[in-house]
Motif scaffolding. Structure first.
Motif, PDB file in Angstrom:
ATOM      1  N   TYR A  65      10.593   8.824  -9.662  1.00  0.00           N
ATOM      2  CA  TYR A  65      11.753   9.287  -8.903  1.00  0.00           C
ATOM      3  C   TYR A  65      11.344  10.306  -7.843  1.00  0.00           C
ATOM      4  CZ  TYR A  65      16.342  11.112  -7.751  1.00  0.00           C
ATOM      5  OH  TYR A  65      17.455  11.507  -7.067  1.00  0.00           O
ATOM      6  N   GLN A  66      10.453  11.225  -8.211  1.00  0.00           N
ATOM      7  CA  GLN A  66      10.024  12.247  -7.251  1.00  0.00           C
ATOM      8  C   GLN A  66       9.203  11.654  -6.115  1.00  0.00           C
ATOM      9  OE1 GLN A  66       8.223  15.713  -8.924  1.00  0.00           O
ATOM     10  NE2 GLN A  66      10.040  16.261 -10.071  1.00  0.00           N
ATOM     11  N   ILE A  67       8.499  10.577  -6.386  1.00  0.00           N
ATOM     12  CA  ILE A  67       7.658   9.974  -5.352  1.00  0.00           C
ATOM     13  C   ILE A  67       8.460   9.042  -4.440  1.00  0.00           C
ATOM     14  CG2 ILE A  67       5.722   8.385  -4.971  1.00  0.00           C
ATOM     15  CD1 ILE A  67       4.396   9.659  -7.419  1.00  0.00           C
ATOM     16  N   ALA A  68       9.383   8.247  -5.023  1.00  0.00           N
ATOM     17  CA  ALA A  68      10.072   7.240  -4.205  1.00  0.00           C
ATOM     18  C   ALA A  68      11.555   7.091  -4.525  1.00  0.00           C
ATOM     19  CB  ALA A  68       9.371   5.898  -4.367  1.00  0.00           C
ATOM     20  N   GLY A  69      12.172   8.097  -5.080  1.00  0.00           N
ATOM     21  CA  GLY A  69      13.607   8.038  -5.326  1.00  0.00           C
ATOM     22  C   GLY A  69      13.990   7.065  -6.436  1.00  0.00           C
ATOM     23  N   LEU A  70      15.187   6.534  -6.350  1.00  0.00           N
ATOM     24  CA  LEU A  70      15.711   5.644  -7.390  1.00  0.00           C
ATOM     25  C   LEU A  70      14.861   4.375  -7.544  1.00  0.00           C
ATOM     26  CD1 LEU A  70      17.924   5.326  -9.461  1.00  0.00           C
ATOM     27  CD2 LEU A  70      19.346   4.273  -7.709  1.00  0.00           C
ATOM     28  N   LYS A  71      14.415   3.825  -6.427  1.00  0.00           N
ATOM     29  CA  LYS A  71      13.546   2.643  -6.470  1.00  0.00           C
ATOM     30  C   LYS A  71      12.259   2.966  -7.237  1.00  0.00           C
ATOM     31  CE  LYS A  71      10.818  -0.264  -3.368  1.00  0.00           C
ATOM     32  NZ  LYS A  71      10.474  -0.497  -1.965  1.00  0.00           N
ATOM     33  N   GLY A  72      11.682   4.130  -7.004  1.00  0.00           N
ATOM     34  CA  GLY A  72      10.468   4.546  -7.702  1.00  0.00           C
ATOM     35  C   GLY A  72      10.691   4.733  -9.182  1.00  0.00           C
ATOM     36  N   ALA A  73      11.838   5.299  -9.552  1.00  0.00           N
ATOM     37  CA  ALA A  73      12.156   5.489 -10.966  1.00  0.00           C
ATOM     38  C   ALA A  73      12.259   4.158 -11.694  1.00  0.00           C
ATOM     39  CB  ALA A  73      13.459   6.286 -11.111  1.00  0.00           C
ATOM     40  N   LEU A  74      12.938   3.234 -11.079  1.00  0.00           N
ATOM     41  CA  LEU A  74      13.099   1.902 -11.678  1.00  0.00           C
ATOM     42  C   LEU A  74      11.768   1.159 -11.792  1.00  0.00           C
ATOM     43  CD1 LEU A  74      15.048  -0.250 -12.752  1.00  0.00           C
ATOM     44  CD2 LEU A  74      15.290  -1.045 -10.401  1.00  0.00           C
ATOM     45  N   MET A  75      10.997   1.202 -10.726  1.00  0.00           N
ATOM     46  CA  MET A  75       9.736   0.466 -10.714  1.00  0.00           C
ATOM     47  C   MET A  75       8.710   1.030 -11.694  1.00  0.00           C
ATOM     48  SD  MET A  75       9.328  -0.579  -6.713  1.00  0.00           S
ATOM     49  CE  MET A  75       7.737  -1.318  -6.962  1.00  0.00           C
TER      50      MET A  75
ATOM     51  N   ASP B 281       0.812  -1.203   0.000  1.00  0.00           N
ATOM     52  CA  ASP B 281       0.000   0.000   0.000  1.00  0.00           C
ATOM     53  C   ASP B 281       0.856   1.267   0.000  1.00  0.00           C
ATOM     54  OD1 ASP B 281       0.956  -0.362   2.546  1.00  0.00           O
ATOM     55  OD2 ASP B 281      -0.901   0.189   3.558  1.00  0.00           O
ATOM     56  N   SER B 282       2.153   1.124  -0.254  1.00  0.00           N
ATOM     57  CA  SER B 282       3.033   2.281  -0.349  1.00  0.00           C
ATOM     58  C   SER B 282       2.751   3.023  -1.655  1.00  0.00           C
ATOM     59  CB  SER B 282       4.500   1.861  -0.278  1.00  0.00           C
ATOM     60  OG  SER B 282       4.875   1.177  -1.451  1.00  0.00           O
ATOM     61  N   PRO B 283       3.081   4.305  -1.716  1.00  0.00           N
ATOM     62  CA  PRO B 283       2.795   5.083  -2.924  1.00  0.00           C
ATOM     63  C   PRO B 283       3.368   4.480  -4.203  1.00  0.00           C
ATOM     64  CG  PRO B 283       3.417   6.555  -1.148  1.00  0.00           C
ATOM     65  CD  PRO B 283       3.622   5.152  -0.652  1.00  0.00           C
ATOM     66  N   ILE B 284       4.567   3.941  -4.151  1.00  0.00           N
ATOM     67  CA  ILE B 284       5.170   3.439  -5.385  1.00  0.00           C
ATOM     68  C   ILE B 284       4.452   2.190  -5.893  1.00  0.00           C
ATOM     69  CG2 ILE B 284       6.990   2.046  -4.339  1.00  0.00           C
ATOM     70  CD1 ILE B 284       7.166   4.246  -7.499  1.00  0.00           C
ATOM     71  N   TRP B 285       4.009   1.320  -4.986  1.00  0.00           N
ATOM     72  CA  TRP B 285       3.268   0.138  -5.418  1.00  0.00           C
ATOM     73  C   TRP B 285       1.908   0.526  -5.984  1.00  0.00           C
ATOM     74  CZ3 TRP B 285       5.251  -4.267  -6.627  1.00  0.00           C
ATOM     75  CH2 TRP B 285       6.406  -4.711  -6.001  1.00  0.00           C
ATOM     76  N   LEU B 286       1.253   1.499  -5.357  1.00  0.00           N
ATOM     77  CA  LEU B 286      -0.031   1.974  -5.878  1.00  0.00           C
ATOM     78  C   LEU B 286       0.144   2.591  -7.259  1.00  0.00           C
ATOM     79  CD1 LEU B 286      -1.544   3.567  -2.645  1.00  0.00           C
ATOM     80  CD2 LEU B 286      -2.244   1.434  -3.757  1.00  0.00           C
ATOM     81  N   LEU B 287       1.204   3.401  -7.423  1.00  0.00           N
ATOM     82  CA  LEU B 287       1.472   4.026  -8.714  1.00  0.00           C
ATOM     83  C   LEU B 287       1.781   2.983  -9.785  1.00  0.00           C
ATOM     84  CD1 LEU B 287       1.920   6.528 -10.474  1.00  0.00           C
ATOM     85  CD2 LEU B 287       4.266   6.610  -9.625  1.00  0.00           C
ATOM     86  N   CYS B 288       2.601   2.015  -9.452  1.00  0.00           N
ATOM     87  CA  CYS B 288       2.948   0.975 -10.428  1.00  0.00           C
ATOM     88  C   CYS B 288       1.726   0.150 -10.822  1.00  0.00           C
ATOM     89  CB  CYS B 288       4.054   0.075  -9.882  1.00  0.00           C
ATOM     90  SG  CYS B 288       5.657   0.886  -9.851  1.00  0.00           S
ATOM     91  N   GLY B 289       0.876  -0.156  -9.862  1.00  0.00           N
ATOM     92  CA  GLY B 289      -0.351  -0.880 -10.178  1.00  0.00           C
ATOM     93  C   GLY B 289      -1.238  -0.089 -11.127  1.00  0.00           C
ATOM     94  N   LYS B 290      -1.342   1.212 -10.882  1.00  0.00           N
ATOM     95  CA  LYS B 290      -2.138   2.081 -11.756  1.00  0.00           C
ATOM     96  C   LYS B 290      -1.516   2.143 -13.147  1.00  0.00           C
ATOM     97  CE  LYS B 290      -5.458   5.209 -12.096  1.00  0.00           C
ATOM     98  NZ  LYS B 290      -6.858   4.920 -11.860  1.00  0.00           N
TER      99      LYS B 290
END
Length: 90
Positions: free
Chosen positions: A75-85, A7-16
């Motif tokens: 990247y802005q939401i979750a850094g390098l992990k967010g950019a990659l995901m 339920d973290s922002p990056i997982w929600l964003l990736c699901g969307k």
């Protein structure tokens, strides 16, 4: 909210993004921008509208694939992990 779970922002964003990518077939990823803006800025407030527009503008001005703006938003939401995901999800 537990930032390490699904339920973290990056997982929600990736699901969307995965769901929206099915709608982008034939139209390109740029057509995702209005719904993505609503989801990221208005619904969740993870970034400001100005930051979202700046990411979209920089991503489209940069050479390379036209989905770089998704990488910048991640990247802005979750850094390098967010950019990659977000890049993989798109």
């Amino acid at each position: 909210m537990d930032e390490s779970g699904f339920d973290s922002p990056i997982w929600l964003l990736c699901g969307k993004l995965v769901i929206l990518s099915f709608a982008a077939v034939g139209g390109g990823l740029a057509m995702l921008m209005p719904e993505l803006q609503r989801f990221v800025v208005e619904q969740h407030g993870w970034m400001s509208n100005e930051d979202f527009i700046a990411s979209f503008t920089i991503g489209n001005a940069a050479p390379g694939p036209n989905f770089i703006y998704l990488t910048l938003i991640g990247y802005q939401i979750a850094g390098l992990k967010g950019a990659l995901m977000t890049t993989i999800a798109a």
